[in-house]
Design an enzyme around this catalytic site. Structure first.
Site, short mmCIF file in Angstrom:
data_model
loop_
_atom_site.label_atom_id
_atom_site.label_comp_id
_atom_site.label_asym_id
_atom_site.label_seq_id
_atom_site.Cartn_x
_atom_site.Cartn_y
_atom_site.Cartn_z
N GLU A 146 0.83 -1.14 0.08
CA GLU A 146 -0.05 0.03 -0.16
C GLU A 146 0.68 1.11 0.03
O GLU A 146 2.12 1.32 0.60
CB GLU A 146 -1.10 -0.12 1.15
CG GLU A 146 -1.81 0.89 1.26
CD GLU A 146 -3.08 1.11 0.27
OE1 GLU A 146 -2.52 1.43 -0.93
OE2 GLU A 146 -4.15 0.69 0.66
N ASP A 147 0.39 2.37 -0.46
CA ASP A 147 1.21 3.59 -0.62
C ASP A 147 1.19 4.32 0.68
O ASP A 147 2.00 4.87 1.30
CB ASP A 147 0.70 4.40 -1.65
CG ASP A 147 -0.76 4.62 -1.75
OD1 ASP A 147 -1.66 4.17 -0.71
OD2 ASP A 147 -1.21 5.43 -2.66
N PHE A 192 -1.86 16.30 3.68
CA PHE A 192 -2.14 15.36 2.50
C PHE A 192 -1.14 15.39 1.43
O PHE A 192 -0.49 16.39 1.25
CB PHE A 192 -3.21 16.37 1.98
CG PHE A 192 -3.84 15.71 0.43
CD1 PHE A 192 -4.65 14.45 0.62
CD2 PHE A 192 -3.45 16.22 -0.81
CE1 PHE A 192 -4.92 13.87 -0.36
CE2 PHE A 192 -3.94 15.79 -1.75
CZ PHE A 192 -4.70 14.50 -1.74
N ARG A 231 1.19 11.85 -9.28
CA ARG A 231 1.87 10.37 -8.98
C ARG A 231 3.16 10.10 -9.47
O ARG A 231 3.84 9.58 -8.86
CB ARG A 231 0.82 9.40 -9.83
CG ARG A 231 -0.55 9.22 -9.31
CD ARG A 231 -1.30 8.12 -9.73
NE ARG A 231 -2.48 8.08 -9.73
CZ ARG A 231 -3.05 7.39 -8.75
NH1 ARG A 231 -2.55 6.91 -7.72
NH2 ARG A 231 -4.47 7.91 -8.56
N ASP A 250 -3.92 5.31 6.22
CA ASP A 250 -4.67 6.57 6.68
C ASP A 250 -5.53 5.89 7.83
O ASP A 250 -5.11 5.67 8.87
CB ASP A 250 -5.04 7.27 5.55
CG ASP A 250 -5.74 8.58 5.93
OD1 ASP A 250 -6.00 8.95 7.09
OD2 ASP A 250 -5.34 9.64 4.88
#
Length: 178
Positions: A101-102, A155, A168, A105
């Protein structure tokens, strides 16, 4: 789009991103060894760049799979609602699995995925690697087995992470001040 590249503040530069990716791969290599097959499940789209870089440094035989889920849409915060867009996976029974996963959160997406994989596919082991860990935003109990950087409630974009589909391609992690 109301966000511009020149407004980005760099959180982790390209060298830090590269070095942390290699470090994570070394930890995975140590834990699994060169003779253990590994199924790597890349969560699209955000983790694609991190995942592709990570597997370059894995020494064991790797089977790469992709799944697509969403909890952000075009928002800057996770909705907490996971939309399963493509969960097609091969037989994972009794296999070593790492979900890539990036960012973690709220944890809702990974909780959904880990429950699905462990409950339906019965792997030998299912571990999580994430590049960014935003523990401050966690809404469900889940932790990564491996993570690159812990971050505050920012963010972030770059290195696969996006804002409305943009940013990206940046080789670093940046953020916009609010």
């Amino acid at each position: 789009m109301d966000k511009k590249r020149e407004d980005l503040k760099i959180l982790f530069n390209e060298k830090q991103v590269h070095d942390k990716t290699v470090e994570l791969a070394e930890k995975i290599n140590h834990d699994f060894g060169e003779n253990e097959d590994l199924t790597v499940i890349c969560v699209l789209k955000g983790s694609s760049i991190f995942c592709c870089d990570l597997i370059k440094y894995l020494k064991m035989p790797v089977q790469l799979e992709f799944i697509k889920v969403s909890s952000y849409g075009n928002a800057q915060v996770s909705s907490g609602n996971v939309k399963a867009l493509d969960l097609t996976l091969p037989n994972l029974e009794n296999k070593n699995v790492i979900v890539v996963e990036d960012i973690i959160d709220t944890g809702c997406t990974l909780r959904f995925l880990v429950d699905l994989i462990t409950g339906t596919h019965c792997p030998k082991v299912c571990k999580i690697v994430t590049f960014l860990n935003k523990k401050i935003a966690r809404k469900t109990p889940i932790d990564a087995d491996y993570y690159g950087f812990e971050i505050d409630d920012k963010f972030v974009v770059g290195y696969g992470l996006d804002y409305e589909g943009y940013f990206r391609n940046l080789p670093y992690i940046g953020y916009f001040e609010t």
